[in-house]
Design an enzyme around this catalytic site. Structure first.
Site, PDB file in Angstrom:
ATOM      1  N   GLU A  44      44.347  47.212  31.770  1.00  0.00           N
ATOM      2  CA  GLU A  44      44.152  45.752  31.797  1.00  0.00           C
ATOM      3  C   GLU A  44      44.889  45.099  30.630  1.00  0.00           C
ATOM      4  O   GLU A  44      45.473  44.022  30.771  1.00  0.00           O
ATOM      5  CB  GLU A  44      42.668  45.394  31.747  1.00  0.00           C
ATOM      6  CG  GLU A  44      41.867  45.871  32.941  1.00  0.00           C
ATOM      7  CD  GLU A  44      42.475  45.463  34.269  1.00  0.00           C
ATOM      8  OE1 GLU A  44      42.791  44.276  34.448  1.00  0.00           O
ATOM      9  OE2 GLU A  44      42.634  46.339  35.137  1.00  0.00           O
ATOM     10  N   TRP A  76      48.347  44.832  31.688  1.00  0.00           N
ATOM     11  CA  TRP A  76      48.570  43.666  32.576  1.00  0.00           C
ATOM     12  C   TRP A  76      48.811  42.424  31.731  1.00  0.00           C
ATOM     13  O   TRP A  76      49.657  41.592  32.040  1.00  0.00           O
ATOM     14  CB  TRP A  76      47.351  43.417  33.482  1.00  0.00           C
ATOM     15  CG  TRP A  76      47.381  44.146  34.786  1.00  0.00           C
ATOM     16  CD1 TRP A  76      46.635  45.224  35.113  1.00  0.00           C
ATOM     17  CD2 TRP A  76      48.205  43.842  35.933  1.00  0.00           C
ATOM     18  NE1 TRP A  76      46.932  45.611  36.395  1.00  0.00           N
ATOM     19  CE2 TRP A  76      47.883  44.787  36.932  1.00  0.00           C
ATOM     20  CE3 TRP A  76      49.174  42.873  36.219  1.00  0.00           C
ATOM     21  CZ2 TRP A  76      48.493  44.792  38.190  1.00  0.00           C
ATOM     22  CZ3 TRP A  76      49.774  42.872  37.468  1.00  0.00           C
ATOM     23  CH2 TRP A  76      49.439  43.809  38.435  1.00  0.00           C
ATOM     24  N   TRP A 105      51.498  23.882  51.893  1.00  0.00           N
ATOM     25  CA  TRP A 105      50.127  23.888  51.381  1.00  0.00           C
ATOM     26  C   TRP A 105      49.404  22.614  51.771  1.00  0.00           C
ATOM     27  O   TRP A 105      50.026  21.552  51.899  1.00  0.00           O
ATOM     28  CB  TRP A 105      50.125  23.990  49.847  1.00  0.00           C
ATOM     29  CG  TRP A 105      50.809  25.198  49.280  1.00  0.00           C
ATOM     30  CD1 TRP A 105      51.997  25.217  48.616  1.00  0.00           C
ATOM     31  CD2 TRP A 105      50.354  26.562  49.328  1.00  0.00           C
ATOM     32  NE1 TRP A 105      52.314  26.510  48.234  1.00  0.00           N
ATOM     33  CE2 TRP A 105      51.313  27.357  48.662  1.00  0.00           C
ATOM     34  CE3 TRP A 105      49.233  27.191  49.860  1.00  0.00           C
ATOM     35  CZ2 TRP A 105      51.197  28.735  48.519  1.00  0.00           C
ATOM     36  CZ3 TRP A 105      49.107  28.562  49.714  1.00  0.00           C
ATOM     37  CH2 TRP A 105      50.088  29.327  49.052  1.00  0.00           C
ATOM     38  N   ASN A 157      36.494  38.794  36.398  1.00  0.00           N
ATOM     39  CA  ASN A 157      37.817  38.995  37.006  1.00  0.00           C
ATOM     40  C   ASN A 157      37.765  39.128  38.528  1.00  0.00           C
ATOM     41  O   ASN A 157      38.578  38.538  39.239  1.00  0.00           O
ATOM     42  CB  ASN A 157      38.488  40.225  36.399  1.00  0.00           C
ATOM     43  CG  ASN A 157      39.857  40.467  36.990  1.00  0.00           C
ATOM     44  OD1 ASN A 157      40.721  39.600  36.937  1.00  0.00           O
ATOM     45  ND2 ASN A 157      40.052  41.620  37.601  1.00  0.00           N
ATOM     46  N   TRP A 188      48.076  26.550  45.338  1.00  0.00           N
ATOM     47  CA  TRP A 188      47.483  27.370  44.282  1.00  0.00           C
ATOM     48  C   TRP A 188      47.549  26.684  42.918  1.00  0.00           C
ATOM     49  O   TRP A 188      46.734  26.933  42.037  1.00  0.00           O
ATOM     50  CB  TRP A 188      48.176  28.742  44.218  1.00  0.00           C
ATOM     51  CG  TRP A 188      49.662  28.676  43.996  1.00  0.00           C
ATOM     52  CD1 TRP A 188      50.613  28.531  44.964  1.00  0.00           C
ATOM     53  CD2 TRP A 188      50.359  28.720  42.743  1.00  0.00           C
ATOM     54  NE1 TRP A 188      51.874  28.485  44.391  1.00  0.00           N
ATOM     55  CE2 TRP A 188      51.747  28.606  43.027  1.00  0.00           C
ATOM     56  CE3 TRP A 188      49.977  28.848  41.413  1.00  0.00           C
ATOM     57  CZ2 TRP A 188      52.731  28.612  42.031  1.00  0.00           C
ATOM     58  CZ3 TRP A 188      50.954  28.857  40.422  1.00  0.00           C
ATOM     59  CH2 TRP A 188      52.305  28.734  40.735  1.00  0.00           C
ATOM     60  N   TRP A 204      46.915  33.673  39.407  1.00  0.00           N
ATOM     61  CA  TRP A 204      46.990  32.748  40.551  1.00  0.00           C
ATOM     62  C   TRP A 204      48.135  33.110  41.489  1.00  0.00           C
ATOM     63  O   TRP A 204      47.986  33.103  42.703  1.00  0.00           O
ATOM     64  CB  TRP A 204      47.121  31.288  40.063  1.00  0.00           C
ATOM     65  CG  TRP A 204      45.759  30.722  39.827  1.00  0.00           C
ATOM     66  CD1 TRP A 204      45.083  30.655  38.640  1.00  0.00           C
ATOM     67  CD2 TRP A 204      44.849  30.221  40.827  1.00  0.00           C
ATOM     68  NE1 TRP A 204      43.825  30.141  38.838  1.00  0.00           N
ATOM     69  CE2 TRP A 204      43.648  29.869  40.159  1.00  0.00           C
ATOM     70  CE3 TRP A 204      44.925  30.051  42.203  1.00  0.00           C
ATOM     71  CZ2 TRP A 204      42.546  29.341  40.847  1.00  0.00           C
ATOM     72  CZ3 TRP A 204      43.831  29.525  42.883  1.00  0.00           C
ATOM     73  CH2 TRP A 204      42.665  29.178  42.205  1.00  0.00           C
TER      74      TRP A 204
HETATM   75  C1  LIG Z   1      43.226  33.712  39.174  1.00  0.00           C
HETATM   76  C2  LIG Z   1      43.103  34.400  37.830  1.00  0.00           C
HETATM   77  C3  LIG Z   1      43.179  33.652  36.664  1.00  0.00           C
HETATM   78  C4  LIG Z   1      43.076  34.284  35.412  1.00  0.00           C
HETATM   79  N1  LIG Z   1      43.167  33.511  34.264  1.00  0.00           N
HETATM   80  C5  LIG Z   1      43.112  34.121  33.058  1.00  0.00           C
HETATM   81  C6  LIG Z   1      43.229  33.358  31.866  1.00  0.00           C
HETATM   82  O1  LIG Z   1      43.439  32.132  31.886  1.00  0.00           O
HETATM   83  N2  LIG Z   1      43.102  34.017  30.683  1.00  0.00           N
HETATM   84  C7  LIG Z   1      42.908  35.370  30.613  1.00  0.00           C
HETATM   85  O2  LIG Z   1      42.805  35.913  29.507  1.00  0.00           O
HETATM   86  N3  LIG Z   1      42.832  36.111  31.727  1.00  0.00           N
HETATM   87  C8  LIG Z   1      42.910  35.538  32.938  1.00  0.00           C
HETATM   88  N4  LIG Z   1      42.800  36.299  34.073  1.00  0.00           N
HETATM   89  C9  LIG Z   1      42.707  37.757  33.959  1.00  0.00           C
HETATM   90  C10 LIG Z   1      41.269  38.317  33.906  1.00  0.00           C
HETATM   91  O3  LIG Z   1      40.496  37.779  34.934  1.00  0.00           O
HETATM   92  C11 LIG Z   1      40.580  38.045  32.566  1.00  0.00           C
HETATM   93  O4  LIG Z   1      41.416  38.430  31.502  1.00  0.00           O
HETATM   94  C12 LIG Z   1      39.277  38.836  32.458  1.00  0.00           C
HETATM   95  O5  LIG Z   1      38.407  38.490  33.494  1.00  0.00           O
HETATM   96  C13 LIG Z   1      38.638  38.558  31.117  1.00  0.00           C
HETATM   97  O6  LIG Z   1      37.431  39.241  31.010  1.00  0.00           O
HETATM   98  P1  LIG Z   1      37.258  40.434  29.992  1.00  0.00           P
HETATM   99  O7  LIG Z   1      37.706  40.026  28.650  1.00  0.00           O
HETATM  100  O8  LIG Z   1      35.859  40.923  30.133  1.00  0.00           O
HETATM  101  O9  LIG Z   1      38.285  41.498  30.572  1.00  0.00           O
HETATM  102  P2  LIG Z   1      38.363  43.072  30.453  1.00  0.00           P
HETATM  103  O10 LIG Z   1      38.223  43.625  31.809  1.00  0.00           O
HETATM  104  O11 LIG Z   1      37.490  43.613  29.408  1.00  0.00           O
HETATM  105  O12 LIG Z   1      39.897  43.288  30.032  1.00  0.00           O
HETATM  106  C14 LIG Z   1      40.325  43.332  28.658  1.00  0.00           C
HETATM  107  C15 LIG Z   1      41.389  42.309  28.396  1.00  0.00           C
HETATM  108  O13 LIG Z   1      42.556  42.602  29.154  1.00  0.00           O
HETATM  109  C16 LIG Z   1      43.194  41.386  29.540  1.00  0.00           C
HETATM  110  N5  LIG Z   1      43.220  41.313  30.997  1.00  0.00           N
HETATM  111  C17 LIG Z   1      42.311  41.846  31.849  1.00  0.00           C
HETATM  112  N6  LIG Z   1      42.693  41.639  33.128  1.00  0.00           N
HETATM  113  C18 LIG Z   1      43.850  40.971  33.077  1.00  0.00           C
HETATM  114  C19 LIG Z   1      44.744  40.474  34.064  1.00  0.00           C
HETATM  115  N7  LIG Z   1      44.530  40.639  35.376  1.00  0.00           N
HETATM  116  N8  LIG Z   1      45.828  39.798  33.658  1.00  0.00           N
HETATM  117  C20 LIG Z   1      46.089  39.625  32.339  1.00  0.00           C
HETATM  118  N9  LIG Z   1      45.284  40.074  31.357  1.00  0.00           N
HETATM  119  C21 LIG Z   1      44.186  40.745  31.714  1.00  0.00           C
HETATM  120  C22 LIG Z   1      42.362  40.246  28.950  1.00  0.00           C
HETATM  121  O14 LIG Z   1      42.921  39.880  27.713  1.00  0.00           O
HETATM  122  C23 LIG Z   1      41.001  40.894  28.775  1.00  0.00           C
HETATM  123  O15 LIG Z   1      40.214  40.303  27.777  1.00  0.00           O
HETATM  124  C24 LIG Z   1      42.902  35.687  35.347  1.00  0.00           C
HETATM  125  C25 LIG Z   1      42.830  36.431  36.523  1.00  0.00           C
HETATM  126  C26 LIG Z   1      42.917  35.793  37.757  1.00  0.00           C
HETATM  127  C27 LIG Z   1      42.827  36.614  39.013  1.00  0.00           C
END
Ligand SMILES: Cc1cc2nc3c(=O)[nH]c(=O)nc-3n(C[C@H](O)[C@H](O)[C@H](O)COP(=O)(O)OP(=O)(O)OC[C@H]3O[C@@H](n4cnc5c(N)ncnc54)[C@H](O)[C@@H]3O)c2cc1C
Length: 476
Positions: free
Chosen positions: A281, A284, A313, A348, A366, A389
């Site tokens: 993650e 990512w 859209w 997420n 979107w 997105w």
């Molecule tokens: C439509 C959509 C919008 C999103 N918008 C954001 C946003 O504005 N800011 C944001 O930080 N994340 C965003 N994410 C990614 C992800 O949903 C969040 O980072 C995550 O839910 C944060 O929770 P956590 O810290 O418990 O994540 P954990 O699961 O603990 O992951 C650890 C860290 O990894 C990073 N991470 C995890 N998943 C992703 C991912 N898919 N893409 C990029 N980084 C990731 C984040 O920094 C996160 O804190 C988005 C995902 C989607 C599908």
């Protein structure tokens, strides 16, 4: 040397690359944070995010004070005024070198170019890569090109990182200064960013971030791969607001993983499926920043896949409003949107569900959803938000194929089977049994007995329509 460290999205004193460089070189050191409310509004910054920044500045100022660095606070409307603010500061405090960590968003990079131009040859400017373990340009294909698909990116990323010490945080600073001026007070709030969310869930400061990181590594990381998809379980780290503002660095995260696994090597992470999944993650996060750096058009409302720009859209205001307010009649979607509205954060799995629901069930643009997310997320981050997105709407790089559409009811039955999450945010459905709660009116509940909307669209019909529209556009 008299230095000025400009804090931006790096609100920490530990493991801060530019700050450490300033420490090594400067006899006197000042720090500044510039508040730019009009640009933040233009960037759709959520009031919760802005308040979180202010709360963190208070802690940062205190951390800086302990090191003898006064944190100065300046305010101007727009990014374009930052060069002037900095030039005035440099004159006022007789600064000869400005230090900062790079940001990779289009407007932020343009602002920095203007700063360089304005300060010119009078002031030395030293900028550093700090936001990522592998900065843009360091993860390339065999043909030396930026990579657009996550899996090969991750493979090269892992190989490169394991060959270097890039994943290790900087050794802590031993030095401190004599304070030469008083720090500025941090405003307790900002006009036009009225935060109504209880920020107790998001305690400020790098110590709080470290504590959350340690707790996650101790309690949850080994089960992360099993628990991360279930919104009623606290199975993810909830560190995203801290990573987005640089209150925590990705290297600190990796270090914490390695320490949790008994101080083994970086390579050993792959042997622990929970830790390896969490690291993925973080990769990512890096991947989407690389994409943004090499494709700045995505910061200008453009899809990554150019041919998806012609998708017809819908822009139905009513459907959009129902989605925003959590009144679509699809319980998991509604519970998720209410979680966002009430806490400034969303799980997420649910981000994917509601993003796909907006773009590929309601068939709304979107970008409407992307904007709404930014306006409400405490962790709003352009690269990750846009990446998420565009993945969901099938307009992005390495996105989900257009014909793969999450069914919000099946997702609900799978990831909230007990209905606990729905019950938390949709109390009007709390009394329904575990079968009814995912789709009440199809499971025998009379519409007269519930104060809950009927589904605003027919999912199966919309699914067929959306797939046909994508197909018509010749999108693969
Ligand atoms: C439509 C959509 C919008 C999103 N918008 C954001 C946003 O504005 N800011 C944001 O930080 N994340 C965003 N994410 C990614 C992800 O949903 C969040 O980072 C995550 O839910 C944060 O929770 P956590 O810290 O418990 O994540 P954990 O699961 O603990 O992951 C650890 C860290 O990894 C990073 N991470 C995890 N998943 C992703 C991912 N898919 N893409 C990029 N980084 C990731 C984040 O920094 C996160 O804190 C988005 C995902 C989607 C599908």
């Amino acid at each position: 040397m008299r230095g000025l460290h400009w804090f931006r999205a790096d609100l920490r004193v530990l493991d801060n690359t530019a700050l450490y460089a300033a420490f090594k070189k400067c006899d006197v050191l000042f720090a500044v944070y510039i508040i730019t409310p009009k640009t933040w509004q233009r960037h759709d910054a959520a009031p919760a995010k802005v308040q979180f920044i202010l709360n963190n500045l208070v802690c940062l100022s205190e951390q800086c004070r302990k090191l003898g660095i006064p944190l100065l606070i300046r305010q101007c409307d727009y990014f374009s005024e930052c060069p002037k603010v900095l030039s005035t500061l440099c004159k006022e405090f007789n600064i000869d070198t400005l230090f900062y960590n790079k940001q990779y968003e289009y407007d932020e990079m343009r602002r920095d170019q203007m700063v360089l131009k304005k300060l010119g040859d009078k002031i030395t400017v030293e900028d550093f890569d700090d936001q990522l373990i592998m900065p843009p340009g360091t993860v390339l294909s065999q043909q030396n090109c930026p990579m657009q698909i996550f899996t090969p990116f991750k493979k090269v990323w892992l190989k490169k990182v394991s060959e270097t010490e890039a994943w290790k945080p900087h050794a802590p600073i031993k030095r401190s200064y004599q304070m030469t001026t008083t720090p500025d007070p941090v405003p307790s709030s900002l006009e036009n960013f009225n935060c109504t969310i209880n920020l107790e869930l998001w305690p400020a400061g790098e110590k709080a971030a470290q504590k959350r990181l340690q707790k996650f590594c101790h309690d949850s990381i080994e089960k992360y791969h099993e628990q991360r998809d279930f919104p009623s379980i606290e199975g993810t780290s909830q560190l995203s607001p801290y990573l987005a503002q640089g209150i925590l660095s990705p290297t600190q995260c990796v270090q914490a993983i390695v320490e949790t696994l008994n101080h083994s090597s970086f390579d050993k992470i792959q042997e622990n499926i929970g830790a390896a999944t969490w690291l993925s993650e973080l990769i990512w996060r890096e991947f989407y920043r690389h994409i943004m750096f090499f494709h700045p058009e995505i910061c200008r409302y453009k899809p990554f896949k150019k041919n998806t720009d012609n998708i017809p859209w819908r822009y139905d205001e009513n459907d959009f409003k129902n989605w925003c307010e959590g009144k679509t009649g699809f319980p998991l979607v509604d519970a998720a949107m209410r979680q966002l509205n009430q806490t400034g954060w969303m799980h997420n799995r649910l981000r994917m569900v509601v993003a796909m629901f907006l773009s590929k069930t309601l068939f709304l643009d979107w970008r409407m959803g992307e904007k709404y997310f930014m306006q409400h997320l405490i962790d709003g981050d352009l690269a990750a938000n846009n990446g998420g997105w565009q993945w969901s709407a099938s307009t992005g790089t390495d996105a989900v194929p257009y014909f793969r559409i999450f069914n919000p009811i099946t997702q609900s039955e799978r990831f909230d089977s007990s209905g606990d999450f729905i019950r938390q945010y949709c109390p009007e459905l709390a009394h329904l049994n575990n079968k009814q709660i995912h789709n009440p009116y199809d499971r025998g509940v009379s519409p007269n007995s519930l104060n809950y909307p009927k589904p605003i669209v027919n999912y199966d019909q919309m699914r067929k329509k959306v797939i046909a529209e994508f197909k018509n556009m010749g999108i693969r």
